[in-house]
Enzyme design. Structure first.
Site, short mmCIF file in Angstrom:
data_model
loop_
_atom_site.label_atom_id
_atom_site.label_comp_id
_atom_site.label_asym_id
_atom_site.label_seq_id
_atom_site.Cartn_x
_atom_site.Cartn_y
_atom_site.Cartn_z
N GLY A 114 12.76 -19.82 2.90
CA GLY A 114 13.25 -18.65 3.64
C GLY A 114 12.27 -18.25 4.73
CB SER A 133 7.44 -16.46 4.92
OG SER A 133 6.86 -17.17 5.99
CB SER A 149 7.38 -9.89 0.46
OG SER A 149 6.33 -9.50 1.33
CG ASN A 150 2.79 -7.33 0.99
OD1 ASN A 150 2.69 -6.56 1.93
ND2 ASN A 150 2.64 -8.65 1.12
CG HIS A 151 5.42 -7.41 4.24
ND1 HIS A 151 4.53 -6.61 4.92
CD2 HIS A 151 4.80 -8.62 4.07
CE1 HIS A 151 3.43 -7.32 5.19
NE2 HIS A 151 3.57 -8.53 4.68
CE1 TYR A 193 9.68 -12.28 4.37
CE2 TYR A 193 7.90 -10.68 4.40
CZ TYR A 193 8.47 -11.84 3.89
OH TYR A 193 7.80 -12.54 2.91
CE LYS A 234 11.08 -12.43 1.20
NZ LYS A 234 11.45 -13.72 0.60
CB SER A 238 -2.66 -11.72 1.39
OG SER A 238 -2.18 -10.50 1.92
CB CYS A 239 -0.41 -16.62 -1.43
SG CYS A 239 -0.81 -18.10 -2.37
C1 15L Z 1 4.18 -11.96 3.23
O1 15L Z 1 5.18 -11.60 2.61
C2 15L Z 1 4.26 -13.03 4.23
O2 15L Z 1 5.14 -14.08 3.82
C3 15L Z 1 2.93 -13.61 4.60
O3 15L Z 1 3.09 -14.27 5.84
C4 15L Z 1 1.84 -12.53 4.72
O4 15L Z 1 2.12 -11.69 5.80
C5 15L Z 1 1.78 -11.72 3.46
O5 15L Z 1 3.04 -11.20 3.11
C6 15L Z 1 0.80 -10.55 3.60
O6 15L Z 1 1.22 -9.40 3.60
O7 15L Z 1 -0.40 -10.81 3.72
#
Ligand code: 15L
Length: 270
Positions: free
Chosen positions: A72, A74, A110-112, A135, A139, A164-165
């Protein structure tokens, strides 16, 4: 043996998982997107294709018990692209999971989905969504899909709220948000092996001293992170913070400050 499929295997996390999961005994099928994956060893179970196509989904999910869905968009992108990759494709994936009797789908949330929270107080796993862009909204929708497919169709879902992987933290925000590779692999193994999870949201984060969430562990699946970004603090604190002042105040960082309407531009202001 549990058969696991991994979508998004050519992305940053996917590449690492494709190598590491088989080392931990996982029987893995890895799928890339538009480009074919070069097999890492002869006979590696690999495929590629557009997951909006049910025939591609059928190839991915044939004989699969658990899907780790990392494919997807990201990052923040124009809404039509996000809709195609994160909503339309996810719907196809879930309908494929129904056709093939897939027991569990582990999705990259995601954290977002929480990025507009201020950084001054950690949030817990029950915090209401506060997405920081389209984005992040996609999620939230993905988590709702997972909940619905569990409630209506009995497909278990783990929504991994990934921070943040990376191999190591590289900027100030990561002192709070880092998810190290060792912890990522532990987390995925827990997601594959845990019993009877139903629908479960889980933070994908390491045991960072400055974490934006508490608790970081998920006892329900046995995830106990061992890495801590603080081990890198001395070198990170020497670097310039790349995020603007507004982004630094929000958990989503630069995602939160992008396309932001300041107070003086908001409705009802003179
Ligand atoms: C995410 O969801 C993103 O996929 C990645 O690109 C980073 O931005 C990460 O979060 C983050 O917040 O560090």
């Amino acid at each position: 043996m549990i058969k696991v499929a991994l979508s998004g295997a050519s992305g940053n996390m996917g590449r690492m998982l494709r190598t590491e999961l088989p080392r931990h005994g996982v029987d893995l099928r890895s799928a890339g997107g538009t480009k074919a994956l070069e097999p890492l060893h002869p006979g590696e179970d690999v495929m590629h294709g557009d997951l909006r196509d049910p025939a591609v989904v059928d190839r991915l999910l044939d004989g699969v018990d658990v899907l780790i869905h990392m494919a997807g968009t990201s990052v923040e992108r124009p809404l039509p692209e996000i809709i195609e990759n994160n909503l339309v494709a996810l719907h196809q994936v879930y309908e494929g999971a129904r056709r093939h009797g897939v027991r569990r789908v582990v999705t990259a949330s995601s954290n977002h989905a929480f990025g507009m929270y201020p950084v001054d107080r950690p949030i817990d796993i029950g915090a209401p969504y506060r997405p920081d862009g389209f984005y992040g909204v996609s999620k939230v929708w993905g988590e709702a899909m997972a909940q619905m497919y569990w409630d209506k169709h009995g497909i278990e879902g783990i929504a991994l709220r990934i921070w943040s992987c990376g191999a190591r933290p590289t900027e100030f925000r990561h002192l709070a948000t880092w998810l190290g590779h060792e912890d990522t692999v532990q987390l995925m193994l827990c997601c594959i092996r845990a019993q009877d999870v139903g629908f479960l949201p889980v933070w994908g984060i390491s045991n960072n001293t400055r974490s934006y969430v508490q608790p970081v562990a998920c006892e329900r699946i046995g995830y106990r992170p061992v890495q801590n970004a603080e081990d890198f603090a001395a070198e990170i604190l020497k670097l310039k913070n790349p995020i603007d002042a507004l982004g630094q105040k929000h958990m989503g960082g630069s995602f939160a400050s992008a396309d932001y309407t300041p107070p003086e531009g908001r409705p009802g202001r003179p």
